[in-house]
Each structure stands twice: as structure tokens, then as C-alpha cells.
Design a protein around this motif. Sequence first.
Motif, PDB file in Angstrom:
ATOM      1  N   SER A 126       4.539 -77.964 -63.269  1.00  0.00           N
ATOM      2  CA  SER A 126       3.324 -78.664 -62.845  1.00  0.00           C
ATOM      3  C   SER A 126       3.526 -80.175 -62.793  1.00  0.00           C
ATOM      4  O   SER A 126       2.857 -80.876 -62.037  1.00  0.00           O
ATOM      5  CB  SER A 126       2.163 -78.335 -63.800  1.00  0.00           C
ATOM      6  OG  SER A 126       2.450 -78.791 -65.110  1.00  0.00           O
ATOM      7  N   THR A 127       4.464 -80.694 -63.623  1.00  0.00           N
ATOM      8  CA  THR A 127       4.719 -82.136 -63.619  1.00  0.00           C
ATOM      9  C   THR A 127       5.786 -82.545 -62.610  1.00  0.00           C
ATOM     10  O   THR A 127       5.959 -83.726 -62.346  1.00  0.00           O
ATOM     11  CB  THR A 127       5.173 -82.580 -65.016  1.00  0.00           C
ATOM     12  OG1 THR A 127       6.337 -81.826 -65.397  1.00  0.00           O
ATOM     13  CG2 THR A 127       4.069 -82.367 -66.034  1.00  0.00           C
ATOM     14  N   GLU A 155       4.570 -66.929 -74.035  1.00  0.00           N
ATOM     15  CA  GLU A 155       5.438 -67.478 -75.065  1.00  0.00           C
ATOM     16  C   GLU A 155       5.547 -68.994 -74.854  1.00  0.00           C
ATOM     17  O   GLU A 155       5.251 -69.513 -73.783  1.00  0.00           O
ATOM     18  CB  GLU A 155       6.825 -66.831 -74.997  1.00  0.00           C
ATOM     19  CG  GLU A 155       6.826 -65.346 -75.242  1.00  0.00           C
ATOM     20  CD  GLU A 155       6.452 -64.991 -76.674  1.00  0.00           C
ATOM     21  OE1 GLU A 155       6.589 -65.878 -77.549  1.00  0.00           O
ATOM     22  OE2 GLU A 155       6.010 -63.844 -76.910  1.00  0.00           O
ATOM     23  N   GLU A 156       6.001 -69.671 -75.873  1.00  0.00           N
ATOM     24  CA  GLU A 156       6.061 -71.126 -75.802  1.00  0.00           C
ATOM     25  C   GLU A 156       7.022 -71.611 -74.720  1.00  0.00           C
ATOM     26  O   GLU A 156       6.759 -72.588 -74.018  1.00  0.00           O
ATOM     27  CB  GLU A 156       6.477 -71.701 -77.172  1.00  0.00           C
ATOM     28  CG  GLU A 156       5.434 -71.540 -78.262  1.00  0.00           C
ATOM     29  CD  GLU A 156       4.150 -72.282 -77.933  1.00  0.00           C
ATOM     30  OE1 GLU A 156       4.214 -73.283 -77.168  1.00  0.00           O
ATOM     31  OE2 GLU A 156       3.083 -71.872 -78.424  1.00  0.00           O
ATOM     32  N   ALA A 158       6.117 -73.768 -71.506  1.00  0.00           N
ATOM     33  CA  ALA A 158       6.812 -75.042 -71.265  1.00  0.00           C
ATOM     34  C   ALA A 158       7.334 -75.103 -69.828  1.00  0.00           C
ATOM     35  O   ALA A 158       7.260 -76.142 -69.165  1.00  0.00           O
ATOM     36  CB  ALA A 158       7.960 -75.211 -72.267  1.00  0.00           C
ATOM     37  N   GLU A 159       7.886 -74.006 -69.347  1.00  0.00           N
ATOM     38  CA  GLU A 159       8.354 -73.977 -67.960  1.00  0.00           C
ATOM     39  C   GLU A 159       7.199 -74.185 -66.989  1.00  0.00           C
ATOM     40  O   GLU A 159       7.326 -74.877 -65.973  1.00  0.00           O
ATOM     41  CB  GLU A 159       9.052 -72.651 -67.678  1.00  0.00           C
ATOM     42  CG  GLU A 159      10.373 -72.485 -68.417  1.00  0.00           C
ATOM     43  CD  GLU A 159      11.013 -71.143 -68.137  1.00  0.00           C
ATOM     44  OE1 GLU A 159      10.422 -70.363 -67.347  1.00  0.00           O
ATOM     45  OE2 GLU A 159      12.087 -70.861 -68.700  1.00  0.00           O
ATOM     46  N   THR A 160       6.063 -73.574 -67.303  1.00  0.00           N
ATOM     47  CA  THR A 160       4.894 -73.738 -66.437  1.00  0.00           C
ATOM     48  C   THR A 160       4.440 -75.186 -66.403  1.00  0.00           C
ATOM     49  O   THR A 160       4.128 -75.743 -65.339  1.00  0.00           O
ATOM     50  CB  THR A 160       3.741 -72.840 -66.927  1.00  0.00           C
ATOM     51  OG1 THR A 160       4.186 -71.490 -66.959  1.00  0.00           O
ATOM     52  CG2 THR A 160       2.529 -72.968 -66.018  1.00  0.00           C
ATOM     53  N   ALA A 171      -4.725 -75.428 -68.947  1.00  0.00           N
ATOM     54  CA  ALA A 171      -4.627 -76.049 -70.286  1.00  0.00           C
ATOM     55  C   ALA A 171      -5.759 -75.575 -71.190  1.00  0.00           C
ATOM     56  O   ALA A 171      -5.550 -75.318 -72.381  1.00  0.00           O
ATOM     57  CB  ALA A 171      -4.666 -77.569 -70.140  1.00  0.00           C
ATOM     58  N   ARG A 172      -6.935 -75.429 -70.638  1.00  0.00           N
ATOM     59  CA  ARG A 172      -8.067 -74.930 -71.419  1.00  0.00           C
ATOM     60  C   ARG A 172      -7.830 -73.491 -71.854  1.00  0.00           C
ATOM     61  O   ARG A 172      -8.140 -73.101 -72.990  1.00  0.00           O
ATOM     62  CB  ARG A 172      -9.335 -75.032 -70.596  1.00  0.00           C
ATOM     63  CG  ARG A 172     -10.578 -74.559 -71.325  1.00  0.00           C
ATOM     64  CD  ARG A 172     -11.770 -74.576 -70.388  1.00  0.00           C
ATOM     65  NE  ARG A 172     -12.968 -74.043 -71.029  1.00  0.00           N
ATOM     66  CZ  ARG A 172     -14.108 -73.749 -70.389  1.00  0.00           C
ATOM     67  NH1 ARG A 172     -14.189 -73.960 -69.076  1.00  0.00           N
ATOM     68  NH2 ARG A 172     -15.135 -73.264 -71.056  1.00  0.00           N
ATOM     69  N   ALA A 173      -7.270 -72.655 -70.945  1.00  0.00           N
ATOM     70  CA  ALA A 173      -6.992 -71.262 -71.306  1.00  0.00           C
ATOM     71  C   ALA A 173      -5.939 -71.190 -72.404  1.00  0.00           C
ATOM     72  O   ALA A 173      -6.017 -70.336 -73.301  1.00  0.00           O
ATOM     73  CB  ALA A 173      -6.533 -70.494 -70.064  1.00  0.00           C
ATOM     74  N   ARG A 174      -4.937 -72.088 -72.362  1.00  0.00           N
ATOM     75  CA  ARG A 174      -3.894 -72.082 -73.380  1.00  0.00           C
ATOM     76  C   ARG A 174      -4.459 -72.473 -74.737  1.00  0.00           C
ATOM     77  O   ARG A 174      -3.993 -71.987 -75.786  1.00  0.00           O
ATOM     78  CB  ARG A 174      -2.785 -73.071 -72.964  1.00  0.00           C
ATOM     79  CG  ARG A 174      -1.590 -73.089 -73.888  1.00  0.00           C
ATOM     80  CD  ARG A 174      -0.867 -71.761 -73.873  1.00  0.00           C
ATOM     81  NE  ARG A 174       0.311 -71.763 -74.725  1.00  0.00           N
ATOM     82  CZ  ARG A 174       1.063 -70.687 -74.976  1.00  0.00           C
ATOM     83  NH1 ARG A 174       0.722 -69.498 -74.441  1.00  0.00           N
ATOM     84  NH2 ARG A 174       2.119 -70.780 -75.753  1.00  0.00           N
ATOM     85  N   ALA A 175      -5.492 -73.313 -74.723  1.00  0.00           N
ATOM     86  CA  ALA A 175      -6.066 -73.803 -75.985  1.00  0.00           C
ATOM     87  C   ALA A 175      -7.140 -72.884 -76.533  1.00  0.00           C
ATOM     88  O   ALA A 175      -7.752 -73.213 -77.558  1.00  0.00           O
ATOM     89  CB  ALA A 175      -6.646 -75.203 -75.779  1.00  0.00           C
TER      90      ALA A 175
END
Length: 830
Positions: free
Chosen positions: A799-800, A788-789, A793-795, A819-823
Amino acid sequence: MEVQQMSVFDGAQRDTVPQTSKPENAEKVSPSELEKTVSLLEVQATMRELCQQEASVTQRLNALVASQNELNRSLARLDISRATLGSQAVSTRSIGNTMLSNASIAAKRISAAVNRLDLEQARVKDTLHVVEQVAELKTCVLGVTGSMGAAQDWEAAATYLNRASRIPSSVINGSFAEEIVPTSEVPELPKITLEQAAQSLQGLFLREFQRAAAENNGSKVTRFFKLFPLIGKSGVGLDVYGRYVCQGVAARARSNLNAGTGGSQATEGFFYANALTKLFEHVAQIIEHHGGLVELHYGAGSMVRVIERLQTEADIQGGIIIDTWSDERSIDRRLTDIRSYAFTFLVQSFLPAQPARSGTPRAGSPNKRRVPGDSRRQDEEGIDTKGIDTLLSEMTTMAARWSLYCRFIALQCKQGSIQGSLEDGILKVPSFITTSALNRKIADRITAPINATTTFLLRRSVERAFQLDEQPSGLSLNLAKPPQSHAPYISSAVDDVMYIVNQVVERSLATSQRSVFSSVLPSVTRVLDSDFIGMIQRKMRDECYPKAAVQGALPPENTIVAFLVLINDLDVGCDYVRRIVQSWLEGFRRVDSSEEKAEGSSKSLDSLYPFEGDALHAANLLKSLQQSFEAKASELIGDGIYVVCKNVVKPRLRPLLADAFRDIDYQMNEEGQAEAKGGIEDDDGSDPGVDEGAQDHFQRGWDALTKPIARIFTNGNSERLLNSVIAYLAEMLEKRIWSYYGRINDYGAIRLERDIAGLVNIVVRGSRYGLRDAFARCTQICLIMNMEEDEWAETQASSTSGSDPVQDAGWVLDGDERARARAMVQSRKG
């Protein structure tokens, strides 16, 4: 006017300053400081300091005056005490001079008189003791002379000599005894009389002992044997007794040996081993039955002299038996045959395969000797393997009997507390055993042939086993055809070789000879590593290597099956060796408890090797045998699994995945997703949340690929193959998932995650949950796609931040990959 006011002011100030003490280390006001004062405040401060100094000095002076009075009073008291003590000292000196001096003189005189009386009493006692000893000496001299006269009472004469031996030599050789003891009947000096009597009785006892021994009169032998220590000739008695028992040993050994000489008994069975056993048993019976009598009359530890004499005779008789056995069995010729045996089959098996030649081979050529059955017939004609095996059994029996005999002698020596017995709780072989001629002969004639013969039989057994090797029948990769043999599916050579290995290890350890197992066990290790594993490796490389005849095709089925069986041979061989070694090591570990040691099996290393360090050395050699074989076999098993995975499984795994995902659309809408779920629920009632389209195709192909191999493989090999295949499968599955980048929507992502989870469940089923870690990247890619979004966002937020998200969440994907998997989903792309 100003000076007058100043003085008045100073007086007022002096009256108002408090008289307080100042510390001794307070600073004093110097005249130079007074001259430097220029203001009223500085003068007042200086004045206060001067007042404080004055008060401090006054206080100290008052304290000194007060203490001076107390000191004077103490000195007066001391003068009075000195006068009193002086008068008392004068009185004390007067008392000592008039009263105590006389008492001291009287005490010294009484003490000297008592000492003189004690000395005279001691001299009287010594004189009486000497007189008693001289009287005893005279009684013994007269008793010996009388007993050796007409009475001929040898026991009494020996008893009188034994009594005389207890009298000190200073008394016997003294002038008083020389004056009192001689009589008209015995005019000689007592020393001469006793020595002559002892020599006469020694000669008499020797003659009587030898006569009783010749007549085989046991009672008379015992009678005169007990008299030697009474006359001080224990060494002579032990020597003559040793010669007597050695005559019996020699006679019994010659009788046992002559019973089979020239007949069939000497050439059949274990005649010479039995003869050697009877020799050792006879010696042991003599030591055990006669040891108590010898220790009783000759003292503790005296039996060792007889044992050494018996060992000398055992060396002679045992050497005769071994020499006769060696000649009768033609040991030298057989050893020459064994050393000259070429092991043609083994040697030629390791040579590169020769290309086929046309025409008739010339006589004696290697090509002709490789005709099946011909080399076997020639080898069997050269050496009688069965006869060698019988000879080895006889030699190991003789070596085991010698070890048992050495242990018995060591225990007897321990009870006698002699050298080589027991030091620090360690049993050691006596030195007269280790340096004996029989020990050297057994090492040359028995131990060395055992080592050579055992190595030959083991290598010949390996050669014979592979010559007669048979593969399990009825094995096929077709699950519809049941196998005609029982699991584990191995060739007959494994059972044959491991049976011989077990026999060789058991025989060598049963000898209880350190020199035997120290040579045999390394030979077993060498033969297994080079010949047994070498033959299997050569077959895997040259005879049944699974290689496709045509590019892209599978290897022949019979080649695959044969290759799988050879890998099973190695795995089962490791299990056999492990069980053989552990059966001995478990018995070795049980000796920690005394009860378990008493109830331990006959295979306990400690019961077979009681001497120092032997059991531990044997255990280390057994561990080395297991470790060496398992290391080489495991390496070859790993190579075989790699070949199966590369040439048999991988060529079918890529089409299998392609077929499983064929015609599956991951861009379906909500209606298509519902129809897929509804179809599953209505058709077979299975889990409504799982689309089994890809799973059904994959499971059919996976079972068709792995079950035939798993049916043939052992459990260990199946696990090894699965571990190797899963790594490759996870890599291909990850590539398949990445290939859907931009070609998948939200509903397709859900379906893809279910398909991947189903495939993973199929692969790791059967209590192999730990194998899921290989698919961690695949499952995490699907997890990120369906987040879910807010979760995503928590992930991203973690990471930051300063924390490590990879370690915190267990991610195996880095930030770019996540990030690639999310896209990957179309709606989130860009």
C-alpha cells in the motif's frame, strides 16, 4: 643571395610535389592571396595548391586531345556511309518508277472490277428475293381468296394472311407487286385485298366465336380463338376471349351467391367467405389452365391482358358478394355498437375507490352500476361477443383469401415478365390489383372492420378475464400446508388474456395483409400496456398492497400471498409474450436456408408475406410488442419486489440477524475454542472447523423467511428478490461486524470469520456463487483480522509502494478501513 636560394628551393619543391589531379571545384589561388603570404609555411602551402591546379589542367587538356582523334575517325566513317546510302536510294527510286507503278495500277483496276461484280451480284440477289416475295404475296392473295370462296377453309385463309404479314410492306405497296399480283379473278391491289380479307375474317371469326360461346361449344371456341393472331387481330381475340371467360366467372359467382340467398346458409357459418373464395379459385383456375394456350398462340406476356379483364369482372362480382355480406351481417350497426361500447368495468377499475355511502343509491348512479354482476349483465346484453368473434373469423378468412389471390396473380405476372412482377428479386403486386375496385372495397369493408373488431375483442377479453379472475387456491406462507394448485401460481386472467393475445396475433398475421397487422399489433401492444398491466398495477396498489395494520407488525398473510401472485402474473405474462413472438421470429430466421425454407412451418413470416418489406415490417412490430410489454412489466415487477423486500422481508431480517448472533462470545480463550470444536466433532460428526451456533439460528430463520415466498414466486422473481435482499443483508452484516470493534480477541476473530462464511454459504447456496460479491467487504474485514503479522506487513508495504494495492489484491476496502479492521482485535488495538 636570398632570391637565388628561394628559386632553388622552389624548384626542389616543384620536383617533389606529386602530379595528382585535383577536383574541378577545387579553390584556385588568387594573386591577392599570394601577396598576403608572409611566412615560409604559407608560401609552401600556396605552392602545393598551384602545383595541384597545374596537374589538373594538364590532365583535362590531355583527355580533350585524345578524344578529338576518336571524333575525327567517327566523322570519317559517317561520310563514307552517306555516300553508300545515296547510291542505294537512287537505285530504289529507279526500281519503284519502272516496275511497281504498273503493278499498282493493275491492282486498282482489278479491285474496282471486283467491287462492280459484287454490287451487281447483290442487286441480282435482292431482285430475286423481291421476285420471290412478290410470288409469295401473289400465292397468299390467291390462297386467301380461294380459301374464303367455296372451300370456306378458314384455317387456310388465316394461314395465308399470316404468311402475307411476314412480307415487308415496302414490297406489298411497291409498283412491281401492284403490277404482277392482280389477276382477272382478283383485280384489286394486294394491300386492299389483304385488308378486306382480314376484316372479313375478323367479323366471321367473331360471329363464330360468339355462337360457339353461346352454345357452350368448347372445341369451336378454341378453334376460332387460335385464328385471331394469324390474321393480325391478337387484341381482338384476347378481348373477345376475356369477355367469354368473364361470362363464365359471372355466371358461376351468381350461382354460388344465389345458392344461399334467402336461406339459412347466408346467415350461418362462412357462406360469404366461401363464396368469395370460390370466386378467386375460379379465376385462378382459368388463368392456370388457359394460360398455356394463350401464351402458345398469342406470345409471351399476352395472358396479362386476359388477367386484367378477369380482374375487372372479379371486382364486380367480389363487390356484389362483399356488399351483400355487409348488409346481411349488419356490419355498420355492429361497428357502431363496438365503437360506442364504454368498457365500464375497465374504466371504473382505474377510477379512485369511492367511499361507502349509506342509504339506497339513486337510479342510474355509478354506485349502483358497480354492483358485482350487474354491469357484466348489462354489457353482455348490449353486444354479442360470440357473434363478433365469429364475424371476425369470417372477415380474416376473406382477407386471407384475397392475399392469397394477390400472390397468385403476382406470380403469374412474374412469369409473364410484366410490370409489378419481379425487380431485383422482390415480388410486387401488379398495379391493376392495387388500383382495382375490389382492393379498395376490401380495405373499406373488411380491413378497417377487422382492425376495429380485433381491438374491441381484445379489450373485452381483458375486461372479461379480470371480471372472472380467480386466484390460485390453497396458497399459504405456512410450509406445512401444501398448495392445492400447480406452479406457476398465477391468476386465471393471465392464461385467458394471453390465449386471446395469441389468437389475435395469429389471426392478424394469417391474413397476410400489411394494413391489418400494421394496425392490430400496435393495438395489442397498447391494450397490454394500458389495460392488462394497468389492471394488475391497480390491484397491487389498491387491493392487496402488503402494509401492516399495526406499526412493527407484518402485513396479513392473504394480502402478501395475493401480492406475490400478482408479481407472478407479470413475470409469466412476459414469458407468454416472449414465446408468442419468438414462435414467429424463429420461422422468420429459418428462411436463410433454401431447404429449411421449403420445410418451414406455416407460421413462417416469409411464407405469409412474400411481398417487398412486409415480412421485415411484421417482425419489427412483433419485436416492438415484446420489448414494450417487457419494459413496462419489468418496471412494475421491480416496484413489486421492492415493496416485498421493504414491507415483508426487511422487518424480519434485522431480528433474524440479532437472534443469530445472540449469546455468542467472541472474547473466548483457547480452551473455549477447543471445546466448541470438540463438541461439534463429537456430537454430529460435521466439519470440525466450523462453529454452527450462529449458522443454525440463521439458517432456521432464513429458511422460515425465504422458503414460503420462494415456493410461491416464480424462479425469476425469486432471483430478483434475493438480489434485492442480499444487498441489504450484506450492509447489516457489515454493521454487525464493525459493532464488535474492541470486543473481540484472536480466537473470537477466527470464530467470527467462520460464522460469516457460514452465513454467506447459506444465503448463496444453490448455484448462486456470483452473489458472494455482495459480501466482499464482510469477508475482507474478517480476512484482515485473521492475517498473520508477516502477511499484514506485506499488505502494508504494497500500500505504501507505487502500485495500486486495491487493484492488485482485489480489495474493496480502502486503506483506512483495512487499518480499522486490523485494529478490531483487542491484542492489536492501539
